[in-house]
Structures are given as C-alpha cells and as structure tokens.
Design a protein around this motif. Structure first.
Motif, short mmCIF file in Angstrom:
data_model
loop_
_atom_site.label_atom_id
_atom_site.label_comp_id
_atom_site.label_asym_id
_atom_site.label_seq_id
_atom_site.Cartn_x
_atom_site.Cartn_y
_atom_site.Cartn_z
N VAL A 92 0.86 -1.18 0.00
CA VAL A 92 0.00 0.00 0.00
C VAL A 92 0.90 1.24 0.00
O VAL A 92 1.88 1.30 0.74
N ALA A 93 0.57 2.22 -0.83
CA ALA A 93 1.43 3.39 -0.97
C ALA A 93 0.62 4.67 -0.88
O ALA A 93 -0.57 4.71 -1.21
N ARG A 100 5.33 6.22 -1.56
CA ARG A 100 5.96 5.63 -0.39
C ARG A 100 5.16 4.39 0.01
O ARG A 100 4.02 4.49 0.44
N TYR A 101 5.77 3.21 -0.16
CA TYR A 101 5.09 1.95 0.05
C TYR A 101 5.27 1.46 1.49
O TYR A 101 6.28 1.74 2.15
N THR A 115 2.77 3.62 9.83
CA THR A 115 2.82 5.05 9.54
C THR A 115 3.66 5.30 8.30
O THR A 115 4.75 4.72 8.16
N VAL A 116 3.16 6.14 7.43
CA VAL A 116 3.87 6.54 6.22
C VAL A 116 4.16 8.04 6.31
O VAL A 116 3.27 8.83 6.65
N ILE A 117 5.40 8.42 6.02
CA ILE A 117 5.82 9.81 6.07
C ILE A 117 6.00 10.32 4.64
O ILE A 117 6.71 9.72 3.84
N LEU A 169 -2.66 4.14 -3.23
CA LEU A 169 -2.64 3.20 -4.35
C LEU A 169 -1.99 1.89 -3.96
O LEU A 169 -1.28 1.79 -2.95
N THR A 170 -2.23 0.89 -4.77
CA THR A 170 -1.60 -0.41 -4.63
C THR A 170 -1.56 -1.10 -5.98
O THR A 170 -2.48 -0.92 -6.80
#
Length: 320
Positions: free
Chosen positions: A119-120, A129-130, A140-142, A161-162
């Motif tokens: 997952v990005a 960022r995946y 957590t995604v930064i 997106l994925t």
C-alpha cells in the motif's frame, strides 16, 4: 497530454469531496482500478494467445489463455480488496523553515484479519511511499512536501494506491485532510544582532532577580518567568498573573525590532529577524520581538523561540 487528462479526470471524480477532519475509510465508491503498463502488455499477450489458439485449433492454447485470464481477474479482485476498508488518519507535522521539506505523517489502519501488502501514499508526481500494514494493525507513512513559502502549508489531495499482487492493475483512491504545517521564514541575512538597550517596556533580561532591592511594580507574566517571581496576592485580585519587577535588576534588554531594518522589503526583513531569533536563542540571550501591531516581551527558551518564529511565519502587513 496524458497528464492533463489524468488531472481533469481526478478533478471530476473528486469535485464533491471536501477536506476531512476525521480519519477516512476507503469504501467501494472511492476505489478505482485500471491496468498498468504491464497490465496492458499482458492483455495484448492474452489476445495474441487467443487468436493463435483459434487459428491452430489448439486446445492447450485455449486452456493456457483462460488460465492466464483467470489469474488477471483474481489479481483485479485482490488489488481492489487490498484498499477496501483501509483507514487513513493524518498526524501532526513539525514546523519547518522555508526551503525545507515538511514531514507529514499518515497512519494506515487495517481492520481485517489479513495483512495488506504494497500500500502506498503519493503526493502529486513524487515517488510513492510503500508500506505493509499488518493484520488488525497499523503502520505510519511519512510524506515529504516541499515548503517553498512561509505561512501555513497544506499538502492537499493525496493518492492512495496499490499494485498488489502482480503489478498488472493499479487500484487507487484520493484523500484530503484539514492538515497543515507551519513554515517559518528562511533564516538568512548579513546583519549582526542589535545592541541591547537599558530599560524598556519588556520584561528585561535581568528581572529574574531576588526581589530584595528597589521594588518597581508589576508586569504581565510571560512564559519562562520563574514561579517565585509571581505576585500571587496581586494575581488573586486581578485574575491575571503578575510578576514583580525590581529596578536594581534591570539589565539591558535585547529587542529584535522590525524598525531596525529600515526600508527593506517585507520578506528579507522577516528572514533577518528569523536569523536574529535563532542566534539570540543560541547565545542564551533573553530577547523580545517587535512587529507592526504585535510585541512579544523578552524571554528565552523553547517557548519564546516558538512564539517569535510563529509570529514571523504568520505575519501579514507592511511597515509600521
């Protein structure tokens, strides 16, 4: 041309969406899916295999074509479900200086019993960022967003997106939050710190004295003042925190004054004041800030630094 069409499609799809205050759950109506470049090539391969099988009446060719078609359909279903019911929640972003990248954090929550892979999050045309989201867990995604100007920075619309599992299809959605980051002016300038002046209307650099000398009245409390200097009885009568002043302790006060910079344009003035604030804090001085329409009394420490930098970041106006 392709980018322009994509932007028009994105604007049309998201025309009714408003920036969210609460976490966003991706339901079926928010998720879209299309083949990737590899997916289109795979579809062309299936078409060629199908035509070859018809031309030669090859049963093995038909079987192989239908098997690959089933794999593609299953990949579509898995890609869609990899985003379905995923919850995206924004977190805070620390202030930055103009010219730096603001770090916006987003937590991905997975309510399902199975993990979510690949997952990005993507901001505009930057690289996605995946991350993998564990079953009934979160990650957590930064995202780094350039802070080009001072003020408040909003990242705007993001793409979730994925391409899991085979990269043949891309499922995506858009989210936008009422989230911002404070951007301070870029600290630069060629002037040295102004000279400290005796007396003044601020708290002074030496008002942390013992209080055993000549009493000079009260002043309003400023963050960083010692609790021992607070006049509790006077504060009880006025419902305001007041601090005792003593004339023998009045040392020179360092004021970072807008008017000291003459007729320079607004932004260079703010950049020079920003540099002065950082330099005064680094040297351990107590300093105050004067801007048109606002005055921050002298103090020191992280709270004072943040107050002054925030005032510079949000300054609106001209000379004064």
């Amino acid at each position: 041309m392709f980018r322009a069409l994509r932007q028009r499609f994105e604007a049309w799809v998201t025309r009714g969406q408003r920036p969210a205050r609460q976490p966003v759950r991706l339901d079926r109506r928010r998720i879209y899916i299309l083949p990737t470049r590899q997916g289109y090539a795979f579809a062309l391969l299936l078409l060629l295999l199908f035509l070859w099988s018809i031309n030669y009446s090859n049963s093995m060719g038909f079987a192989f074509t239908f098997l690959l078609s089933a794999v593609a359909l299953n990949s579509m279903w898995r890609a869609h479900n990899n985003l379905l019911d995923l919850v995206i929640q924004p977190s805070g972003a620390e202030p930055v200086f103009a010219g730096q990248d603001a770090q916006f954090g987003y937590r991905l929550d997975n309510p399902d019993t199975g993990p979510r892979h690949g997952v990005a999050l993507q901001w505009r045309d930057r690289s996605p960022r995946y991350a993998d989201v564990p079953a009934r867990g979160s990650t957590t995604v930064i995202l780094a967003v350039p802070a080009e100007r001072r003020g408040r920075l909003r990242p705007g619309r993001l793409r979730v997106l994925t391409r899991f599992p085979l990269g043949l299809l891309q499922a995506w959605s858009w989210v936008e939050f009422e989230q911002d980051c404070l951007v301070y002016p870029q600290p630069r300038g060629g002037r040295s710190l102004p000279a400290a002046m005796a007396g003044g209307t601020g708290s002074g650099m030496g008002e942390q004295g013992t209080g055993s000398e000549d009493y000079a009245g009260f002043r309003p409390y400023s963050p960083g003042d010692s609790p021992r200097r607070i006049a509790w009885r006077a504060a009880a009568r006025t419902d305001r925190l007041l601090v005792k002043r003593f004339t023998d302790q009045a040392r020179p006060e360092l004021w970072l004054d807008w008017r000291l910079l003459g007729m320079e344009p607004i932004e260079p003035r703010l950049e020079q004041l920003c540099q002065w604030v950082l330099k005064a804090e680094g040297e351990g001085c107590e300093y105050g800030l004067r801007l048109p329409g606002r005055e921050i009394p002298p103090a020191s420490g992280e709270i004072q630094r943040r107050r002054c930098l925030e005032a510079l970041a949000l300054f609106v106006g001209g000379d004064g």
